[in-house]
Each structure stands twice: as structure tokens, then as C-alpha cells.
Design an enzyme around this catalytic site. Structure first.
Site, short mmCIF file in Angstrom:
data_model
loop_
_atom_site.label_atom_id
_atom_site.label_comp_id
_atom_site.label_asym_id
_atom_site.label_seq_id
_atom_site.Cartn_x
_atom_site.Cartn_y
_atom_site.Cartn_z
N ASP A 115 140.66 30.93 28.30
CA ASP A 115 139.91 32.07 27.71
C ASP A 115 138.85 31.88 28.45
O ASP A 115 137.48 31.43 27.97
CB ASP A 115 139.82 31.79 26.11
CG ASP A 115 140.95 32.03 25.43
OD1 ASP A 115 141.95 32.54 25.89
OD2 ASP A 115 141.00 31.55 24.36
N GLU A 122 147.67 23.13 22.10
CA GLU A 122 146.77 22.02 22.40
C GLU A 122 147.01 20.84 21.61
O GLU A 122 147.07 19.71 21.91
CB GLU A 122 145.26 22.04 22.33
CG GLU A 122 144.67 23.06 23.53
CD GLU A 122 145.12 24.55 23.20
OE1 GLU A 122 145.25 25.06 24.22
OE2 GLU A 122 145.24 24.90 22.13
N ASP A 180 151.16 29.72 23.63
CA ASP A 180 149.79 29.72 23.34
C ASP A 180 149.38 28.70 22.08
O ASP A 180 150.04 28.22 21.45
CB ASP A 180 149.25 31.07 23.00
CG ASP A 180 147.76 31.15 23.29
OD1 ASP A 180 146.98 30.41 23.90
OD2 ASP A 180 147.20 32.10 22.65
#
Length: 1053
Positions: A489, A411, A408
Site C-alpha cells: 500500500d 501477513e 491479500d
């Protein structure tokens, strides 16, 4: 920035960046056409690279690799791109020039970069040739296709399925609370799939890792804009979309072969607070008979969010925990983030520092950024030594009983910075085959993919006889080789339920077949109806996981009442009955590159009416048709099916909140008995085949079987069975038509269900591998069976226990008005406002002149406000609440206060008023405020931009123009021929611009603060003009809203 050069006939040359990182050059005149070039500024420049081994403080100054954003031609040039064939027949590489071909960076998305760079023998010439324009190091590529072409792909994108009219930017972004207009999400796929009017398909790949604009706003035209120099690869045209995707897989690779258990249902939560809670959740699944295969552990299992550690109080013995849930058939999946706590004595930090694996800042020190643990350093996954180091940590981590890993925040996401990521001038010391020493702008979009690759490699080191299962949030085209993904999300809303279908399909059409949303929505509280409906649809997605954010209500299937629980149970039992079919589809995807979930139009690509179908999708020949509207269950829908034979069926489980299932004529799919988890199934279990004959009385299908894990299948340890059915002389014969693999056929019973339509079927039993025959009854008997089955279906739907229609009603700060517009009338002005559609102003009448300035209907145009740079982004259509209404008669100035929820914890607040001390003006103060942004984003929202978008009507279009004096003192007259122009920096109006009507002799003056307005846009339409004010684009928090206050006044010219 705008460069103004005096020229005859009121001509101006304009140089105007489209954003802080983009630029355009335009020439416009009343007597000439508009010429425009646009693109992103490259942040690439020379910087200092330290040696791979740094001794003392010595540094090596080096230039970034020669292909890094290098423009090898003139500052401005254009033309047709040159090409040569690569890889296989029908695949072409295009470059701006032979010099650009040599200067291009290595391909990271290709499995073998050399395949992209090596020509092959072919006589094929392009059906469509892209053109290019280059300006100041930016390369714009345009490909024009036949009118009627439909666009898909572009990777992980929200909003509509068919992408014409959309523009996105490939820049991996932590996009908590994203909406349908968000232009950058967690993954980047510079790829467009074009379906031509005749049903053929063409794929177009811009092979660049840098930020890339994909502009599909012009009908039948694809435009890429990114830093020079990069090649464009075309795949096709081929006869079908599947052919294009197969060809793409030969370049970027196929999806990893998932372990069979990973296709079951996954239950997740941020976070299950302790091992006791995990055991309780697992036990409840089994007690309630709801199938599930995996429980997920979010970051709270860690010791202070330190990766590769466990909290000693809440998860004191992870190995015992895993052994416990393994006994009940569950796998355990644990999260790992890239941010490593900057803390001496923490073994991961110490070992990484010793091996010099951290991403460097521009000053050549390890970059430190805040994430969950606080100050963190970040592994430089572009280096093989870093990937090996990470893989060794993963290998050791798996000794705790870890079955899968969840990457997670990769990015990479950084807290407390406006960009939400690390600086673009950070330094990566990449391997030569990836691009070598480069700044972060080059490697940003592949950071998550390289982390997933490293995690995958570590899992393979630990368990050579088990297949890795890795889930990654960030990725790049080609990441399917290493990991599954999810759509980030999302929100617990009906809009996000609807979007989830298109998002899964777009990823599949971009080469990533193993994806799914957070079922029920991550942020916010689902209602029982929403959760049940979402589970019904989500149970048919390739990846099936429920997940929810901290501080929300529980989102397990039993958390919403008995009725919703039963719908979830039925939905997941369906999935497990169809898991043989899903597993076979993934074997085909892995070995052949075929897609898993696809849009319905693939059943008939020539049918244009199917190209925008967003409520249905295909799993091979299986059609899933769903409702995403809260008040419309499947009992109230008449499905729109493709041409041909489509026979509906169920498992005696039809329900208004479950999708309808159809099998295409000519198909056979395998079905398993229901089970609680994949490990409960056995190869000797009864096998069911669903058979749907085509118009010729034939059908065929395939079943893949192996151990469900490991790699024996690569050595022949599997059984691939081809089944065939044929109707001859009223007898349907079902038999094995061929096999592959070394496995012996299990001894098992075979149940064939011959579908008749209306959920009716004829079934027969036999032995798998032997010929089985079914006598077809007379047509009148078939009609009777169908009629009886349809009646039973209606009874099931009518008597099903409905999920209660309980929808949360948000608290409101005031009382909503009726559907009549709110009127403000004072001084020189008479305004009408409609709160229920974007709070828009639909009428702005200047009483002294009688002039109506706005061009509007109730539902569109007029004065609107958006929350993003995308046209009609959230803000313009939401229902606003009136939170304050003050009347002049009551001694107050005439004013109206509105507030609109734009999702993601954000609201737009607007105050419209006519001041008592100056009734000649209208003042509007607007702001985007973070009212409830989740902790998952560090208190910051998604990227937003307050965009004031009024549309003014022109009574005399040929005699109207916009006039202003810029901050730098230059004077401007902008006439309608200029089409659309941006102004930034010192070339913005100096706090005032005006719309002038020469015939009326009046001007509408708009005044604003240049501290709040970063960009001004003029867009001329048919008898209209937009004078837009844009704030900066950034995340907002409760302490840092975006605001624009401005006013309008009419004065004589």
C-alpha cells in the site's frame, strides 16, 4: 531493562533490551572499551499442543520441536562458525557448532530442505568466515568484508537502493502508508547480496523464519540477529551478481513460469462496485485503444467480505461477467483473504471447522481476530490437510471463470490490535518437514507463502492445462515459486514513485523477479503529471498494475486528462511491443534462475559510481533511464550511462514523461507489433529484431516462444531461437545460430533494425529463419542519419503535448512563514526554529549563562523529532506548517505551534513554549496523530514511534557526563566512553536526567513523564551527545495518538 553492578573506575554493566523483544548486554567504563551483545528475545516457550484429532476435551501436552529456538551451547559464547559445502561448488553452510547443526530447524525456503543439510565433496574453503556471539538464546552472526563493498537485497524494503547504513527487521507487517525509513514491510527475506570492490558478488542467507534483524549500519559488515539456532548459507564469492542469483535459485527455486497474458497491463481498484462498472472499464480500454489484459476484483465483490462468495446484487452472475470480458480479451482476477468469517452456516467456516484446520490460540481454541468480515478464524496453512482443504475450495471457485487469484492481508493482518497481527503464542500444528508443532512466532513470516502455495495448488487442480497466476502481498524468500508480488500500500507521491524502482530491483536481487508497485500510488490522489510519469516507468516493470484505494479519485489511464491519457497509451504500447523480450526473460528466469530487472551497475560492477544509480534499471541488455522529479522530464536530463556502447532508440514515441531506452552494444532483442492484449497477437505476426553491434561488430540475442500458457513447453512444445549478427566487410549478416524445442518456426516476415544511435537505424526485411544481410553505409552517411534522427527526436520532445503542471496544494491551517527562522525569546531562553526543514530547533541559547546548548545547522541536527525507531525517519525533514504563533507582548506566553505531514495519513504536532509562570524552562509537547489513515488498515496507521532526538554540543567533552537516578533508585553517571546506551523499564531515569558540564558548573536538566517515555537513549558523538526520549512503538488511530511532553531547564551543579 538495565542491570547495574558497582565496579571500580565508574564502570557499569548494562543489560538493556533494544525493544520489547530484544536485548543487549554492555560493559562500559572510562578505562575500558565497550563490549556489546544484542538480539531479540524469543517468545518461544513450552506450550500445550492438542492432538491432530481431538476427541472430547482431551489434550496432549507436547513440547515444541527440539530445534525451536534452542540454544545448545553455553548462555554466552562466541567464535568462528564451522562450515561444510552444500548444494554445489561455492555454496557453504555455517553453524555455530556441530550441535547447533543438528539442532537447526528444517529449511522452509530451500526447495529441498535436505539439500541444506547434506554435505558435498568440495575442496573450496571460505573466502570470508562469519563469527557468532550468543547471549540468552539469541544468535548474532557477523561477516566482515572488504571496505568498498556495497550491499543490496534484504527483500522488500523501502528507501535507498544501496543498503549500507540501513537496518531492517524481517517481520511481515501490514505497513499501509510506509515510508523510506520503515523497517518491516509485507515480506521477509533474510538475505544480503554483497558486491565487492572488484565487482565479484557474495550472497548471504540467514536461514531462519523467525524475526531477524539485518544490520548493515557498519561499513562492509553484515550482521544478523535472531533466535538460536540457525545456519548461515553463503553463495560465492562468484564472478558476477547474476552467478550468485543463479546459485540462490538452485536453493530456493526459480520463479514460476507466468502465463504470457499476466505480463500485460492490469487494471485494479478498491473496488469496482458492480459487474456493470467492470464491463464499463473494460469497454473504455478498448474504445480508447489503451492496451490491457486483466481487470481485478477487490473484496467488495464478496457477500459481506466472505471469501469464496459473491454479492448477489452487485455481482449476481460472475460467470457471465467473465464470459463478457473474455470476449474483449480481458482476464478476471479475484481477491481471497485468509480471514474466514466466524459464522456457523457459512459453508467455508463449517467445512474448515469440521476438518479442524484453524490456527489455535494458546488456550487451544480456534483463534478469532477481526478483519474485514468482523470476527474471523484463520486457516493453519502449515498443515498439509489445511492446504488440501483450501486448494479444493480454490478449485471449485475457479468454475466461476476465475483466471487469477490475489491473496491479500496474509501477513496475517489483524484489526484492532497494536501488533496488527495474531499473537505470537498462537499454535500451528505444522507438518514435520516444515518444523512441526510451533507457535506463531516461528511460522509468522511464512504464513503468506504457504497460503500462496495452497492457492497455486488449487488452481493447478482446476486447470491442469493452464498456468496459475497468484499475486501475494506477504511472502518469504522462496515464495517466487508460487506467486508474484507487489510492493504493498504505497502512496501517491513522487517519493514513492522514486522508491518503486529500488523496491522492484531489491526484490529481484532477493530471488523474486515478478513484482511491481501500484502504479500511480494506492493511497492518496495522484496528479496528472505524477500518474503519467509513473505509468511511463511502471510499464517497464516486470509486473505492471494500476491500483488505487477507495475514496480516492479515479485512477484509470484516462482519468487525468487527454495529455496524461496519451502518455499512458504510449507507455503501454511500448510494453506490448517489448513483451516478447519480457516473456523470454521470464523463461530464462524460470529455467535458469537469471534475473529479469536488475540495477544498472550490473552492466559494469566495478564502476562504483553506478552502485547508487536509482533512476535507471536493466531488462537484460535493455536500459531504461527515467526521471522521478516532477519538474525534470527526460528532455532536461543527460543520462549517466555505463561504459561501453549504448544505443538509444524509440518507437517514434519519445516524450518528456517517458523513460529513455538504450540497447547495449552486442545485443539483439525481439519486438512485436503493437496490440491491445496478448491474446490478439499471433505467432505469424511480423517479427522485429533490434540489433546493437558491439565494438567488434557482433551481437547476439534470444527469443522464446510457446503457447503462452499451459505446460507443453516442459515437454518440448516451444521454440527457443538464438540470433546472431556480425559485421564483415561493410556487410552485417543476421542469422539463426541455434534453436531448441520441438516447435516448427512460424512462417513470418522478419524486420531487422540495425541501431546507429540517436534513435537512428537502418532496417531491412526478410523471412525469419533465413539469412538476412544489410549493407552498412559509409561513415559520413551514418553520421548524417544520426544527425537527422537526433533532430527529429528533439522536435518530438519539443512538440509533445505536455501533461499540465497541476499539483495538488494541501489545505493548510495557517500561513507559512518566510525562510527566516522563527524566533522565540522570553525569560531565560532565546530559540530559533526552521519550520521548512523538519520544524527543527537550530538554536537554544540560555541567556543568563550565554551557553548555546544545541549543535546544529539549518538542514541537520539540532532538535529533531522522528516518527520511527529508524534514524532520520519521517518527521525530521518534512516541511512543517505554522498553525499558531503567540507573542509575549500580546499578553500570551511565548509559543509556537507546528504541524508536519509525515505520510500515511499521519502528522506530527508540536508546541514549543516558554510559560509565563516559569520563564526558566522551555516546554515542548509533541504528538503523532492519525489525521487521515485509510480504511484499508482498519483505522490504524503503520507502526510509529515518537522519537525525540536533540543533539547537544559539548564545550568540554572530557568533563561532561549524563547523570540520573533510575526508577529503581540506582544512581548513574554516564561518560562519553560508553558510546551508546538504552534504558528501559525500571532502569529508565525517574522522569529526569541532566547533562552536566563540570567546567561550567551547570547542568541542562530534561524532565519528562515516565508514562509517556518507554525508552531513553544516550549517544555520544564527536563533541556531541544525544539525549533521546522514545515513546512506545505502535500504530496510532484518531483516538490513540502517541504523545511526549517534556521540558528543559539550566541549573547550577
Amino acid at each position: 531493562m538495565v542491570l547495574t553492578v558497582p565496579t571500580p573506575h565508574r564502570s557499569l554493566f548494562i543489560f538493556s533490551p533494544l525493544s520489547s523483544s530484544s536485548s543487549s548486554i554492555s560493559c562500559f567504563s572510562r578505562n575500558s572499551r565497550v563490549i556489546s551483545y544484542s538480539g531479540f528475545w524469543s517468545s518461544c516457550s513450552l506450550f500445550r499442543c492438542a492432538g491432530t484429532r481431538r476427541q472430547s476435551s482431551e489434550k496432549l501436552a507436547c513440547k515444541m520441536s527440539e530445534f525451536d529456538g534452542k540454544s545448545v551451547a553455553a548462555d554466552v559464547d562466541s567464535g568462528n562458525m564451522i562450515f561444510y559445502p552444500i548444494l554445489e561448488e561455492g555454496v557453504l553452510r555455517f553453524d555455530c557448532s556441530s550441535e547447533d547443526r543438528e539442532a537447526a530447524a528444517p529449511s522452509i525456503c530451500f526447495v529441498n530442505s535436505s539439500d541444506r543439510d547434506t554435505p558435498i565433496m568440495s575442496h573450496r574453503v571460505p573466502s570470508y568466515t562469519p563469527t557468532f556471539e550468543r547471549v540468552l538464546g539469541q544468535q548474532s552472526v557477523k561477516l566482515e568484508l572488504p571496505i568498498g563493498t556495497s550491499f543490496y537485497g534484504t527483500g522488500e524494503v523501502s528507501g535507498q537502493l544501496e543498503r549500507t547504513g540501513k537496518r531492517v527487521f524481517t517481520w511481515n507487517t501490514d505497513a499501509w502508508g510506509y515510508g523510506p525509513g520503515t523497517t518491516s514491510l509485507y515480506q521477509s527475506h533474510p538475505w544480503v547480496l554483497a558486491v565487492l570492490p572488484n565487482g565479484e558478488a557474495l550472497g548471504v542467507l540467514a536461514d531462519t523464519t523467525r524475526r531477524c534483524e539485518i544490520d548493515l549500519r557498519k561499513e562492509a559488515a553484515i550482521k544478523f540477529i535472531a533466535a538460536s539456532s540457525y545456519p548461515v548459507i553463503t553463495f560465492g564469492p562468484f564472478p558476477s551478481t547474476v552467478d550468485v542469483l543463479v546459485s540462490l535459485s538452485h536453493a530456493t527455486g526459480t520463479v514460476f513460469m507466468p502465463p504470457k497474458w499476466s505480463l500485460g497491463y492490469h487494471q485494479c481498484r478498491w473496488s469496482y462496485a458492480s459487474d456493470k462498472r467492470v464491463i464499463e472499464v473494460a469497454r473504455t480500454f478498448r474504445e480508447k485503444g489503451i492496451p490491457c489484459d486483466a481487470i481485478w476484483m477487490d473484496i467488495d465483490y464478496m457477500d459481506g467480505f466472505r471469501c469464496f462468495t459473491f454479492d448477489r446484487e452487485r455481482f449476481p452472475d460472475p460467470k457471465s461477467l467473465v464470459e463478457d470480458i473474455h470476449l474483449n480479451g480481458f482476464k478476471a482476477i479475484w481477491m481471497l483473504d485468509p480471514g474466514i468469517k466466524h459464522e456457523e452456516g457459512y459453508f467455508v467456516y463449517d467445512s474448515g471447522s469440521k476438518r479442524d484446520v484453524w490456527v489455535r490460540a494458546a488456550d487451544d481454541r480456534p483463534f478469532v481476530g477481526d478483519v474485514w468480515p468482523g470476527p474471523c478464524v484463520f486457516p493453519d496453512f502449515t498443515q498439509s490437510k489445511t492446504r488440501s482443504w483450501w486448494a479444493s475450495l480454490v478449485k471449485d471457485f475457479l468454475s466461476n471463470g476465475v483466471d487469477g487469484i490475489w491473496n491479500d492481508m496474509n501477513e496475517p493482518s489483524i484489526f484492532k490490535v497494536v501488533t496488527k497481527t495474531m499473537p505470537e503464542n498462537n499454535i500451528h500444528f505444522g507438518d514435520p518437514e516444515l518444523g512441526g508443532c510451533q507457535n506463531h512466532s516461528y511460522y509468522h513470516n511464512v504464513y503468506g507463502t504457504l497460503m500462496a502455495r495452497s492457492t497455486n495448488e488449487g488452481m493447478r487442480l482446476s486447470e491442469e492445462n493452464k498456468r496459475p497466476f497468484v499475486l501475494t502481498r506477504a511472502g518469504f524468500i522462496g515464495s517466487q515459486r508460487y506467486a508474484a508480488t507487489w510492493t504493498g500500500d504505497n502512496l501517491s507521491t513522487w517519493e514513492h514513485l522514486h522508491m518503486s524502482i529500488s523496491m522492484v530491483l531489491q526484490l529481484g536481487l532477493s530471488g523474486q523477479p515478478l513484482s511491481g508497485p501500484d502504479i500511480g500510488g494506492f493511497a492518496g490522489n495522484a496528479t496528472p503529471k505524477l500518474f503519467g510519469r509513473w505509468m511511463g516507468i511502471g510499464a517497464m516493470f516486470p509486473f505492471c498494475r494500476g491500483h488505487s484505494e477507495t475514496d480516492t479519485i479515479d485512477h484509470e489511464p484516462w482519468s487525468f486528462g487527454e495529455e496524461c491519457e496519451e502518455v499512458c497509451r504510449l507507455a503501454l504500447r511500448r510494453r506490448y511491443r517489448l513483451i516478447l523480450h519480457l516473456y523470454t526473460l521470464f523463461y530464462m528466469a524460470h529455467t535458469r534462475g537469471t534475473p529479469v530487472a536488475t540495477p544498472t551497475f550490473l552492466a559494469d560492477p566495478k564502476d562504483s559510481s553506478l552502485r547508487r544509480a536509482e533512476n535507471s534499471f536493466l531488462l537484460g541488455p535493455l536500459l531504461i533511464y527515467a526521471s522521478t522529479k516532477p519538474v525534470q522530464g527526460m528532455d532536461k536530463i543527460q543520462p549517466m550511462l555505463p561504459k561501453g556502447i549504448w544505443l538509444n532508440f524509440d518507437f517514434d514515441d519519445s516524450h518528456p514523461d517517458l523513460p529513455a531506452l538504450y540497447l547495449r552494444g552486442g545485443s539483439i532483442i525481439p519486438v512485436a507489433p503493437p496490440c491491445q492484449h496478448v491474446g490478439e497477437a499471433n505467432s505469424t505476426d511480423d517479427l522485429t529484431l533490434l540489433v546493437a553491434l558491439d565494438e567488434h561488430g557482433k551481437a547476439e540475442g534470444v527469443l522464446f516462444e510457446d503457447d503462452g500458457d499451459g505446460y507443453e513447453y516442459t515437454r518440448g512444445g516451444y521454440l527457443l531461437t538464438y540470433y546472431k549478427a556480425e559485421l564483415q566487410s561493410s556487410v552485417v549478416t543476421i542469422k539463426v545460430s541455434g534453436t531448441e524445442g520441438l516447435w516448427e518456426r512460424p512462417r513470418r516476415h522478419l524486420n531487422v533494425k540495425l541501431l546507429l544511435g540517436g534513435c537512428a537505424f537502418i532496417d531491412s526485411w526478410g523471412v525469419d529463419g533465413e539469412v538476412l544481410q544489410i549493407m552498412m553505409p559509409p561513415q559520413n552517411e551514418v553520421s548524417r542519419l544520426v544527425s537527422m534522427s537526433e533532430k527529429q527526436y528533439r522536435i518530438r520532445m519539443e512538440t509533445a503535448k505536455q501533461i499540465p503542471e497541476i499539483e495538488e496544494v494541501p489545505e493548510k491551517k495557517g500561513t507559512e512563514l518566510s525562510r527566516s527562522p522563527v524566533e522565540l525569546k522570553s525569560g531565560d531562553w532565546f530559540l530559533k526554529v526552521v519550520p521548512w526543514i523538519g520544524g527543527r530547533i537550530i538554536s537554544m541559547e540560555h541567556l543568563p549563562t550565554g551557553n548555546q546548548w544545541l549543535h546544529s545547522r539549518v538542514e541537520v541536527n539540532g532538535y529533531e523529532e522522528y516518527s520511527g525507531t529508524e534514524y532520520r525517519s519521517p518527521g525530521c525533514c518534512e516541511e512543517y506548517t505554522v498553525i499558531g504563533r503567540y507573542l509575549e507582548q500580546a499578553g500570551e506566553e511565548e509559543s509556537l505551534k507546528l504541524e508536519g505531514d509525515i505520510g500515511g495519513g499521519l502528522v506530527i504536532k508540536r508546541r514549543i513554549y516558554i510559560p509565563k509562570d516559569n520563564s526558566k524552562v522551555i516546554r515542548i509537547g509533541s504528538s503523532i496523530v492519525a489525521s487521515n489513515v485509510g480504511a484499508g488498515s482498519g483505522g490504524f496507521s503503520r507502526l510509529v514511534c515518537l522519537r525525540i532526538h536533540p543533539m547537544f554540543g559539548l564545550l568540554h567533552p572530557t568533563e561532561s557526563f549524563v547523570s540520573f537516578v533510575a526508577i529503581d533508585g540506582s544512581k548513574h553517571e554516564i561518560w562519553p566512553e560508553s558510546n551508546e546506551l538504552f534504558y528501559e523499564g525500571h532502569y529508565r531515569p525517574n522522569g529526569e536526567w541532566m547533562l552536566v558540564d563540570k567546567c561550567l558548573g551547570v547542568s541542562l536538566v530534561n524532565r519528562f513523564s515516565t508514562e509517556e517515555v518507554c525508552k531513553c537513549l544516550i549517544h555520544w558523538g564527536a563533541g556531541t551527545v544525544n539525549l533521546e526520549l522514545w515513546s512506545e512503538e505502535r500504530p496510532v488511530s484518531k483516538q490513540s495518538p502517541l504523545c511526549i511532553s517534556h521540558e528543559y531547564e539550566v541549573r547550577p551543579t
